[in-house]
Design a protein around this motif. Structure first.
Motif, short mmCIF file in Angstrom:
data_model
loop_
_atom_site.label_atom_id
_atom_site.label_comp_id
_atom_site.label_asym_id
_atom_site.label_seq_id
_atom_site.Cartn_x
_atom_site.Cartn_y
_atom_site.Cartn_z
N TRP A 575 0.80 -1.22 0.00
CA TRP A 575 0.00 0.00 0.00
C TRP A 575 0.83 1.27 0.00
O TRP A 575 0.37 2.31 -0.49
CB TRP A 575 -0.92 0.02 1.23
CG TRP A 575 -1.84 -1.13 1.31
CD1 TRP A 575 -1.72 -2.24 2.10
CD2 TRP A 575 -3.05 -1.31 0.57
NE1 TRP A 575 -2.76 -3.09 1.90
CE2 TRP A 575 -3.60 -2.56 0.96
CE3 TRP A 575 -3.72 -0.56 -0.40
CZ2 TRP A 575 -4.78 -3.05 0.43
CZ3 TRP A 575 -4.91 -1.05 -0.93
CH2 TRP A 575 -5.43 -2.29 -0.51
N GLY A 576 2.04 1.19 0.57
CA GLY A 576 2.85 2.38 0.70
C GLY A 576 3.88 2.54 -0.40
O GLY A 576 3.90 3.54 -1.12
N MET A 583 -0.78 -1.41 -7.63
CA MET A 583 -1.00 -2.78 -7.21
C MET A 583 -2.35 -3.33 -7.68
O MET A 583 -2.45 -4.49 -8.10
CB MET A 583 -0.92 -2.85 -5.67
CG MET A 583 -0.65 -4.24 -5.14
SD MET A 583 1.03 -4.76 -5.54
CE MET A 583 0.85 -6.54 -5.47
N PHE A 584 -3.39 -2.50 -7.59
CA PHE A 584 -4.73 -2.97 -7.92
C PHE A 584 -5.44 -2.10 -8.96
O PHE A 584 -6.64 -2.23 -9.16
CB PHE A 584 -5.59 -3.02 -6.64
CG PHE A 584 -5.02 -3.90 -5.56
CD1 PHE A 584 -4.95 -5.26 -5.73
CD2 PHE A 584 -4.52 -3.35 -4.38
CE1 PHE A 584 -4.41 -6.09 -4.75
CE2 PHE A 584 -3.99 -4.16 -3.39
CZ PHE A 584 -3.93 -5.54 -3.58
N GLY A 585 -4.69 -1.20 -9.59
CA GLY A 585 -5.28 -0.30 -10.57
C GLY A 585 -5.60 -0.99 -11.89
O GLY A 585 -5.39 -2.20 -12.07
N ILE A 593 -9.38 -7.86 -8.13
CA ILE A 593 -9.59 -7.86 -6.68
C ILE A 593 -10.61 -6.80 -6.27
O ILE A 593 -11.36 -6.97 -5.31
CB ILE A 593 -8.24 -7.63 -5.95
CG1 ILE A 593 -7.36 -8.86 -6.06
CG2 ILE A 593 -8.46 -7.29 -4.48
CD1 ILE A 593 -7.88 -10.09 -5.35
N ASN A 594 -10.67 -5.71 -7.01
CA ASN A 594 -11.60 -4.63 -6.68
C ASN A 594 -13.06 -5.06 -6.76
O ASN A 594 -13.93 -4.45 -6.13
CB ASN A 594 -11.36 -3.42 -7.59
CG ASN A 594 -10.03 -2.75 -7.32
OD1 ASN A 594 -9.80 -2.20 -6.26
ND2 ASN A 594 -9.12 -2.80 -8.30
N TYR A 595 -13.36 -6.10 -7.53
CA TYR A 595 -14.73 -6.58 -7.63
C TYR A 595 -15.23 -7.18 -6.32
O TYR A 595 -16.43 -7.35 -6.13
CB TYR A 595 -14.87 -7.60 -8.76
CG TYR A 595 -14.79 -6.98 -10.14
CD1 TYR A 595 -15.86 -6.23 -10.64
CD2 TYR A 595 -13.66 -7.13 -10.93
CE1 TYR A 595 -15.79 -5.65 -11.91
CE2 TYR A 595 -13.58 -6.56 -12.19
CZ TYR A 595 -14.64 -5.82 -12.68
OH TYR A 595 -14.58 -5.24 -13.92
N PHE A 596 -14.30 -7.51 -5.44
CA PHE A 596 -14.70 -8.06 -4.15
C PHE A 596 -15.48 -7.05 -3.32
O PHE A 596 -16.29 -7.44 -2.48
CB PHE A 596 -13.48 -8.57 -3.38
CG PHE A 596 -13.03 -9.95 -3.79
CD1 PHE A 596 -13.53 -11.07 -3.15
CD2 PHE A 596 -12.12 -10.12 -4.81
CE1 PHE A 596 -13.12 -12.34 -3.51
CE2 PHE A 596 -11.70 -11.38 -5.19
CZ PHE A 596 -12.20 -12.50 -4.55
#
Length: 723
Positions: A575-576, A583-585, A593-596
């Motif tokens: 995250w940092g 990472m998740f863009g 993963i964002n669909y979670f």
């Protein structure tokens, strides 16, 4: 999830244990009582304002047990198999000590009379404030070990003080909405009230029947003796991966059945190992354990093997279960290679290549996203009417019998709490500005604002449902977008935002317990502050002592591998350093993963309507947030921790509760506290006699660590690293 603290989430759900608590209910002689039936059954509607509270006995025991508990828990936090001693142990031990002091001390100022329940409650509450390890210690550890940065004792102490005490200032505002109103139940406190009442009333013992305290002493001593077997003499007993031993050179079998893999069939005969990450299974109700079991089996033993062997996100390049950081080719990701002055160097990162994590680690982040949104939906569907009704009631009918009884005591002035809140915020800003935490002053204010804004709605949910949504994901996600590439700033912001709110809930919950037990508010104020300050000092001193004396701590030391800190470090990188956008863009392979977030938001809906249509079906026991939170501690927890934890839970919370209810009610909680105490004293004694002197058990088959050598190997061997 992951680095999120769960010491409170593993507590029992007392709403589903009302029949247990009713057996502890006290006889009420007055007509007026609480309008809440559960509270009326448990909490006394009488008070004796003349009872002494902050006596000499209190000060001696409160300081002693606060030091003891804060040292124990910080010490165990570093261990490969961590452990938390909860305040229940102090509650049990302090009772006979208080009675003894009342008997042997000369009557007068030092001994104003019999040891009373108010003194006892205040001792336990002080220790409870000292019992949780300071979250900011994680920052100090990863700075020293992984980022090779040390700001010194003063900076570290100020960071711990402000992050641990900010919530205390918030509690002063929240008490009007979350403590005074009768509608704000705080269900977890009802079990505590019942146990306090039980200890302070004479036990009606049958001939030959043991008292609870005698049972505690015998059980603790037996566990102390037994723990030498898995803890020193025969450590293999801690994780018996017997299926893997059948053919240890089979990679897939090792990954599925090894203790560091998915642990299928692995057995543990070590209480410390079983409770190290999940807490005691003896105090979690069976309905919650069933949800945890379903979530664990579906995620860890169904979803993860399918994803791994289908090579989702190039899973086979990495071990099946790890929080490690890797490069694209499966070799170790060396974070220092992409940092300049502990800030991401984008040129070096582009040359070095993107960060990769194991598929399981990525999925646990997704499950965490889903758990957060499912909590919102679940709370709205199941509790919206109750929340609204009790919120309205709290504003119009707060003057119940307990609130009126508390009017006998002077209230804490608002400016006391305001002074703490303002001064701690100022200390946070000064600390981050003077030392190079990479977090500007407005970042501190934003973190504090997030904590303050969310504290009331989160408190309303917890006060009624006993569920506490966490802010760790929101905080690290937010600052990761605002200040990408700054790991220490990310960790500091998360700590200020997440743990301040969590501490506020701890303080408010304790205030409600004091409200139920009629503890003078000003005594509560000083008791909570005392426990918190003691913990700040002892936590930091213990951490510094271990970091300076244990060679290879958190890296190569097998006893002190710091699983919590290493996961916290991995999160600071994800995250940092790398930041959520990378990472998740949209351009990341982990974007799905964002669909979670959406999955978690929608998942409780069908089960809610199934319960409506089939009210007596199994749907009524499905609790999606608990189910999704099942694997929230993996990693660093291993799969076999769950299976053995669930087995013990079945034995006590289902079998003993159903077939031996009288024994269960009298002794289950006491047994849990006794086992924790016995293990704790054994580990400390072993450390000071053997470990600190470099003395180990002679090598034999029972001390081997290579019985399942391939359990942490990836499916595809990584190339030789050239750093």
């Amino acid at each position: 999830m992951l680095e999120q603290r769960t010491e409170h989430s593993n507590e029992k759900e007392p709403v589903h244990q009302m029949e247990d608590m009713e057996s502890f209910s006290i006889t009420l002689e007055e007509d007026e009582n609480s309008p809440i039936p559960e509270v009326a059954a448990i909490v006394s509607n009488r008070d004796d304002p003349s009872a002494p509270v902050m006596t000499f006995r209190y000060w001696v025991m409160a300081i002693f047990f606060s030091i003891l508990l804060s040292f124990f828990n910080q010490f165990f936090w570093f261990r490969t198999q961590p452990m938390t001693i909860n305040s229940l142990v102090i509650q049990l031990i302090s009772y006979p000590i208080g009675k003894l002091m009342a008997r042997v001390l000369p009557y007068g100022v030092l001994n104003p009379g019999p040891f009373n329940i108010k003194e006892h409650v205040l001792v336990a509450l002080t220790a409870n404030c000292a019992g949780n390890t300071a979250y900011a210690v994680d920052i100090i550890v990863i700075q020293k070990i992984f980022y090779k940065q040390d700001f010194g004792f003063l900076a570290n102490f100020l960071l711990i003080v402000c992050t641990q005490t900010l919530g205390f200032g918030m509690a002063g505002v929240l008490r009007r909405y979350l403590v005074y109103p009768a509608a704000m139940i705080w269900p977890a406190n009802l079990v505590q009230v019942a146990l306090f009442n039980t200890l302070h009333k004479d036990e009606d013992l049958k001939p030959g029947q043991w008292s609870r305290f005698k049972f505690f002493l015998v059980a603790a001593f037996c566990m102390f003796l037994y723990q030498w077997i898995p803890g020193f003499i025969f450590p293999v007993a801690s994780s018996i991966a017997w299926i893997c031993w059948v053919k240890p050179d089979n990679l897939v079998l090792s990954q599925l059945t090894g203790a560091s893999g998915l642990g299928m069939g692995a057995i543990s005969l070590d209480w410390n190992n079983i409770v190290s990450f999940l807490g005691s299974p003896l105090i979690v109700p069976w309905w919650a354990q069933v949800n945890i079991a379903i979530g664990f089996f579906l995620i860890a033993w169904v979803l993860v093997p399918i994803a791994y062997y289908a090579n989702l996100w190039e899973a086979k390049r990495f071990p099946i279960l790890t929080s490690g950081l890797y490069r694209e080719d499966g070799s170790k990701f060396v974070v220092s290679n992409v940092l300049s002055n502990n800030v991401l160097n984008e040129t070096l990162y582009a040359e070095y290549g993107p960060l990769r994590i194991s598929t399981f680690f990525a999925l646990t982040y997704g499950i965490g996203f889903a758990g957060l949104t499912s909590m919102i939906t679940h709370t709205w569907l199941y509790y919206r009417h109750k929340l609204v009704a009790q919120w309205k009631q709290s504003r119009g009918q707060s003057e119940d019998i307990h609130h009126r009884l508390m009017q006998a005591y002077p209230e804490v002035p608002d400016w006391w709490y305001a002074a703490i809140f303002i001064s701690m915020t100022a200390i946070g800003i000064i600390t981050c500005e003077i030392w190079d935490y990479k977090l500007p002053w407005w970042g501190v204010l934003l973190a504090v604002t997030i904590a303050a804004v969310f504290s009331l709605p989160v408190g309303l949910i917890q006060a009624i449902t006993n569920q506490q949504p966490g802010l760790n994901i929101i905080t690290e996600y937010t600052i990761g977008y605002i200040l990408p590439g700054r790991p220490i700033a990310n960790a500091t912001f998360k700590t200020l935002g997440y743990i301040s709110m969590t501490q506020a809930m701890t303080f408010v919950g304790d205030l409600k317990l004091g409200h139920y037990m009629k503890i003078p508010p000003r005594s509560m104020f000083w008791a909570q502050l005392l426990g918190t300050i003691i913990a700040n000092i002892i936590n930091l001193a213990t951490a510094n002592w271990l970091l300076s004396t244990q060679e290879g701590i958190c890296e190569t030391n097998p006893t002190f591998s710091c699983p919590m800190a290493t996961t916290f470090y991995s999160a600071s990188v994800v995250w940092g350093v790398v930041s959520p956008n990378r990472m998740f863009g949209p351009s990341s392979m982990y974007n799905a993963i964002n669909y979670f977030f959406l999955i978690g938001f929608l998942l409780p809906i069908p089960f809610y309507y199934l319960k409506k249509v089939f009210p007596n079906s199994i749907a009524q026991y499905v609790h999606i947030p608990v189910l999704l939170a099942a694997t929230g501690m993996m990693p660093p927890a291993q799969a076999y921790h769950y299976t053995n934890w669930l087995a013990l839970g079945f034995a006590f919370q289902y079998f003993a509760r159903r077939y031996h209810p009288e024994w269960h009610l009298r002794f289950t909680y006491v047994l849990s506290a006794a086992f924790d105490s016995g293990v704790a004293f054994m580990i400390l004694l072993s450390f000071f006699i053997f470990t600190i002197r470099g003395v180990n058990m002679p090598d034999w088959w029972g001390t081997r660590t290579d019985l399942c050598p391939l359990e942490m190997q990836p499916y595809y061997a990584p190339p030789v690293e050239n750093n």
